[in-house]
Design an enzyme around this catalytic site. Structure first.
Site, PDB file in Angstrom:
ATOM      1  NE  ARG A  64      45.660  33.659  43.171  1.00  0.00           N
ATOM      2  CZ  ARG A  64      45.636  32.764  44.118  1.00  0.00           C
ATOM      3  NH1 ARG A  64      46.669  32.029  44.331  1.00  0.00           N
ATOM      4  NH2 ARG A  64      44.561  32.582  44.859  1.00  0.00           N
ATOM      5  CD  GLU A 101      37.803  22.241  54.947  1.00  0.00           C
ATOM      6  OE1 GLU A 101      38.583  23.005  54.348  1.00  0.00           O
ATOM      7  OE2 GLU A 101      38.143  21.514  55.893  1.00  0.00           O
TER       8      GLU A 101
END
Ligand code: AMP
Length: 176
Positions: A64, A101
């Protein structure tokens, strides 16, 4: 740096709960991109903020960041450089791995993309933990480029990504 009051842009960001996984509120910018006035205003605001920063190249982060980065490069009369996921760039690359994560991810840049001393603006859609953006900073620095700033449509302030980009001009349009 304070962010502008952009309620009209915030109204065009769709929040998708639990996407792509439980607990994440995904910020979907497709309604903003679809709206001609909002798209133009978002691009213009970021370009205006960095207009006096003497930007040689805009680095857009896949994918993006490509959409807004290329438009901002055009507005600033700067060149555009893609930073991509591993294996996508065809020529010789530098790679930077960064923590997620769970596990790691990586970004790559062409080794001849930035010349030493060139001033570069890094663009992505969302600043979350700052891991992605700081990997892009590291890649630009590895080539001797100077990061003149970072621009985002959206900043997730509660994740403190800005703290990982200390010393840089970090500009975002809508903060959550
Ligand atoms: P981070 O490295 O944690 O700052 O994450 C930034 C990258 O992940 C950007 O390229 C974003 O496109 C994407 N991202 C992270 N969180 C979100 C979210 N809540 N909504 C949409 N995109 C996100």
């Amino acid at each position: 740096m304070m962010t502008a009051d952009n309620a009209h842009l915030a109204a065009k960001i769709r929040e998708i709960p639990d996407y792509p996984k439980p607990g994440v509120s995904f910020k979907d910018i497709t309604p903003l991109m679809q709206d001609a006035a909002a798209l133009r205003d978002a691009i213009d605001q970021v370009a205006r903020h960095f207009a006096a920063a003497d930007i040689a190249h805009v680095v857009g982060i896949e994918s993006r960041g490509f959409i807004f980065g290329a438009a901002i490069a055009y507005a600033l009369k700067a060149g555009f450089i893609p930073v991509r996921k591993p294996g996508k760039l065809p020529h010789e690359t530098h790679r930077c791995e960064y923590e997620l994560e769970y596990g790691t991810d990586a970004l790559e840049i062409h080794t001849d993309a930035v010349r030493p001393g060139e001033r570069v603006l890094i663009i992505d859609d969302v600043l979350a933990t700052g891991g992605t953006a700081s990997a892009a900073v590291e890649l630009v620095n590895k080539l001797g480029g100077e990061v003149a700033g970072l621009g985002f449509l959206i900043e997730l302030g509660f994740l403190n990504g800005r703290d990982r980009l200390k010393g840089h001009d970090v500009f975002s349009l809508v903060t959550y």
